[in-house]
Design an enzyme around this catalytic site. Structure first.
Site, short mmCIF file in Angstrom:
data_model
loop_
_atom_site.label_atom_id
_atom_site.label_comp_id
_atom_site.label_asym_id
_atom_site.label_seq_id
_atom_site.Cartn_x
_atom_site.Cartn_y
_atom_site.Cartn_z
N ASP A 71 0.86 -1.18 0.00
CA ASP A 71 0.00 0.00 0.00
C ASP A 71 0.89 1.23 0.00
O ASP A 71 2.02 1.18 -0.51
CB ASP A 71 -0.93 -0.03 1.23
CG ASP A 71 -2.26 0.69 0.99
OD1 ASP A 71 -2.23 1.91 0.75
OD2 ASP A 71 -3.32 0.03 1.03
N HIS B 264 -3.51 6.43 3.18
CA HIS B 264 -4.38 5.33 2.75
C HIS B 264 -4.01 4.03 3.45
O HIS B 264 -4.87 3.31 3.98
CB HIS B 264 -4.32 5.15 1.24
CG HIS B 264 -5.22 4.08 0.71
ND1 HIS B 264 -4.80 2.78 0.53
CD2 HIS B 264 -6.52 4.11 0.34
CE1 HIS B 264 -5.80 2.06 0.06
NE2 HIS B 264 -6.86 2.84 -0.06
N LEU C 57 -7.84 -3.63 10.03
CA LEU C 57 -7.38 -5.01 10.11
C LEU C 57 -6.71 -5.32 11.45
O LEU C 57 -6.92 -6.38 12.03
CB LEU C 57 -6.41 -5.28 8.96
CG LEU C 57 -6.05 -6.73 8.62
CD1 LEU C 57 -5.49 -6.79 7.20
CD2 LEU C 57 -5.04 -7.36 9.55
N VAL D 201 -11.09 2.47 16.90
CA VAL D 201 -11.40 1.60 15.77
C VAL D 201 -10.87 0.21 16.09
O VAL D 201 -9.73 0.06 16.52
CB VAL D 201 -10.74 2.11 14.47
CG1 VAL D 201 -10.89 1.10 13.35
CG2 VAL D 201 -11.33 3.45 14.07
N ALA E 153 -7.28 -8.33 -8.58
CA ALA E 153 -8.46 -9.06 -8.11
C ALA E 153 -9.08 -9.90 -9.22
O ALA E 153 -9.67 -10.95 -8.96
CB ALA E 153 -9.50 -8.08 -7.56
N TYR F 135 -7.67 -11.70 -11.43
CA TYR F 135 -7.02 -12.99 -11.64
C TYR F 135 -7.71 -14.07 -10.82
O TYR F 135 -8.07 -13.85 -9.65
CB TYR F 135 -5.55 -12.93 -11.23
CG TYR F 135 -4.67 -12.15 -12.17
CD1 TYR F 135 -4.60 -12.46 -13.52
CD2 TYR F 135 -3.88 -11.10 -11.70
CE1 TYR F 135 -3.78 -11.75 -14.38
CE2 TYR F 135 -3.05 -10.40 -12.55
CZ TYR F 135 -3.01 -10.72 -13.89
OH TYR F 135 -2.20 -10.02 -14.74
N SER G 212 -11.29 -0.98 -0.78
CA SER G 212 -10.05 -1.07 0.01
C SER G 212 -10.35 -1.58 1.41
O SER G 212 -9.66 -2.47 1.94
CB SER G 212 -9.38 0.30 0.11
OG SER G 212 -8.82 0.69 -1.11
#
Length: 641
Positions: free
Chosen positions: A173, A215, A223, A231, A313, A315, A372
């Protein structure tokens, strides 16, 4: 071809470029990834291009099966923007011919993955941004854990309290920056790399010019954040390795993404999450295949605001993730199609925010939107799955079935997905990922029907887009090993144009290179989609620009504006408020949807076209009311206002 090679030689000789031997791959630099059957040498390149001014090296740096034939040809200090896109392709075809290569693909820096930068309030894009219709501008849900609840992550944590413990997730990223949400996270900067600047520090420099400062910080937070943060990430027990391989998700250089994926494989990644996308690359496809063959699970974002799914994505070797909203509906900007495997929240997901240098706040959070965030959330769910069942056990189960761990994971996600009413599985995958159901499903009980997964090489994936890219059917035997990248880029241009509607200021369709045109038998470039509202003859036009200005200006100014001179006054009142008026119309559209079924894709595109036309028509009318020539699209948009 000869002319372009001569032009390139001229640039190299005139500039007398110094050739640094570092590993930096800066933005805008002219680069090609060469795929050779036989070893390449600098001597052969010098014979073609002249001495100096270029750098040639193996792309992946070793003889790993499937990767050894790729080389990186770069021209340090030479800006690729000196060449038009068709000329970059033509240079690649010339290199392929002269050096007897399989392919020579230019790094394009294509903008096929729009995503809004964080804003202080509602998400409002400029009227010149063709993707503005994708973003919602209302407040995010008050419940900051709504996305985790939609994925049933709290229930999964009760099953697996380790919350991803022992799993290494790698994130190519923009890098990460300091933020309170990541203070307690296990971030392995010792394993990271910066492929833009060529060093080991994957810290996001938060450049304002990059377009998406922070970003990677935002995607990392959904995550990996935990332990008292505002968060919560889906897998706060896992460790995260950031890789800085892009400056902006909108500038996609294929060579750096391929290198990032290979670096992830080398450092023992268990999961790779790629919240980025663009055009395909033979080197990227090879690196992806190598990683998947070695037991890495790779997820990528389906794409934003372009309709069709982007690469990587697209693929088959990748798990493609689409986006949803807080009501389990597809996010209106999410790419969709048969390539999508699974969906997850992607609209106004609470995440950490870092802005460009100058704003030093490290505590801000807000609602982010885009596939994303859906991808990063799902990567955390996969980390929970690996940690709970044990990666070795899952690898053994995949081996017993004769499949990759990636395909076993895909099958498990599909088998346990939560399917909302009226879900379109052909467009948005099997459903919304369900972490609790995924963990409860024994590896041995993953449905057998999902074991037989058809494989698809990169040429087959590109071939499916030929009707979108070309005006007519392609001739039999079109060499997609050679022309695949150009065909795919044209297809994504066409998809973007179809989603945005016709644009007067910035045509999106681009002509093919001379070599591709010849291979197509001289077929012309596909035209832009025809306007859905055709211009009217002058005598059939309705109200004048002045009439609309008086009506709109009366409302805006709170006074009667009936005299001829009041038209100028109304224009002065309305010009600075154009964005506000268009925003109000968009909110009226959304208000009408409350309590109803979400509008279909055709309605959304029509609304987007009206909103785009409204901004343009207001600008036209207020700049010169007396001379403004309104066509039917202008009048429809102004009537809507």
């Amino acid at each position: 071809m000869d002319r372009l090679l001569e032009t390139l030689r001229g640039h190299l000789s005139e500039r007398q470029l110094a050739v640094p031997r570092g590993a930096a791959l800066p933005p805008w630099e002219l680069r090609f990834v060469l795929e050779a059957e036989n070893p390449l040498s600098e001597a052969a390149m010098a014979a073609l291009l002249g001495e100096g001014g270029f750098q040639l090296r193996p792309l992946f740096g070793d003889d790993t099966p499937g990767l050894a034939g790729f080389h990186l040809l770069s021209f340090p200090g030479l800006d690729r923007r000196l060449f038009r896109r068709a000329e970059l392709f033509e240079l690649g075809y010339a290199l392929t011919h002269e050096l007897h290569l399989r392919s020579a693909e230019p790094d394009l820096g294509e903008a096929h993955f729009p995503e809004p930068a964080p804003s202080a309030g509602a998400m409002v894009e400029g009227l010149s941004d063709l993707a503005f219709w994708c973003w919602v501008d209302h407040a995010p849900p008050e419940d900051r854990e709504w996305a985790l609840k939609a994925l049933r992550v709290p229930e999964a944590w009760a099953i697996a309290p380790g919350r991803g413990l022992g799993i290494r997730v790698v994130q190519p990223d923009t890098g990460v920056a300091a933020h309170a949400e990541l203070d307690a996270a296990q971030i392995r900067m010792d394993l990271s790399v910066d492929l833009v600047d060529g060093d080991r520090d994957a810290t996001d420099p938060l450049l304002a010019s990059a377009g998406n400062p922070g970003h990677g910080t935002g995607t990392a937070s959904v995550l990996i954040s935990g332990l008292g943060a505002q968060v919560l990430g889906t897998a706060p027990g896992a460790e995260l390795v950031p890789i800085r391989c892009i400056e902006s998700v909108a500038i996609f250089d294929q060579s750096r993404i391929a290198l990032a994926l290979d670096h992830a494989r080398r450092i023992g990644a268990h999961v790779v999450t790629m919240s980025l996308g663009g055009v395909p690359s033979r080197a990227l496809a090879a690196a992806l295949r190598r990683a998947v063959d070695e037991g890495v699970i790779v997820l990528a974002a389906a794409g934003n605001c372009i309709g069709t799914v982007v690469w990587p994505a697209r693929y088959h070797d990748c798990i493609a993730v689409a986006g949803t909203d807080a009501w389990d509906r597809p996010w209106r900007g999410s790419s969709s199609g048969a390539s999508v495997d699974i969906a997850a929240p992607g609209e106004l997901v609470w995440r950490a925010v870092r802005r460009a240098v100058g704003d030093e706040s490290t505590h801000e959070i807000s609602g982010g939107q885009g596939t994303s965030f859906a991808t990063a959330l799902t990567a955390g769910v996969v980390a929970l799955w690996l940690s709970h069942h044990g990666r070795d056990r899952l690898l053994a189960e995949a081996g017993r079935r004769g499949m990759t761990l990636q395909d076993l994971c895909r099958a498990a996600l599909a088998a346990t997905a939560r399917v909302p009413p009226d879900w379109n599985a052909g467009a948005f995958g099997a459903g919304i990922a369900d972490a609790a159901a995924l963990l409860r499903l024994s590896p041995a009980e993953i449905p057998a029907m999902a074991e037989a997964v058809e494989t698809e090489d990169e040429e087959a994936g590109i071939a499916a887009l030929l009707p979108l890219a070309l005006e007519t059917a392609s001739p039999p035997g079109l060499d997609l090993q050679r022309f695949g990248l150009e065909v795919a880029a044209m297809a994504l241009d066409a998809a973007k144009a179809a989603e945005a509607g016709p644009s007067i200021e910035a045509p999106l369709a681009r002509a093919p290179s001379p070599s591709l045109r010849a291979a197509l038998g001289g077929t012309a470039a596909p035209p832009l989609p025809a306007p859905s509202i055709a211009p009217l003859p002058r005598e059939e036009r309705g109200r004048s620009a002045g009439a609309y200005l008086r009506i709109l200006g009366r409302s805006a100014a709170g006074a009667s504006l009936e005299s001829a001179g009041a038209i100028t006054e109304a224009a002065e009142v309305l010009r600075p408020r154009a964005a506000e008026l268009v925003g109000a119309l968009e909110r009226r559209f959304e208000h009408g949807d409350r309590g109803r079924e979400p509008p279909d894709a055709a309605t959304q595109r029509l609304r987007a076209l009206v909103l785009e036309d409204a901004g343009r028509a207001l600008d036209k009318a207020t700049r010169n009311p007396a001379a403004a020539r309104l066509d039917r699209r202008d009048t429809v948009a102004l009537e809507a206002l």
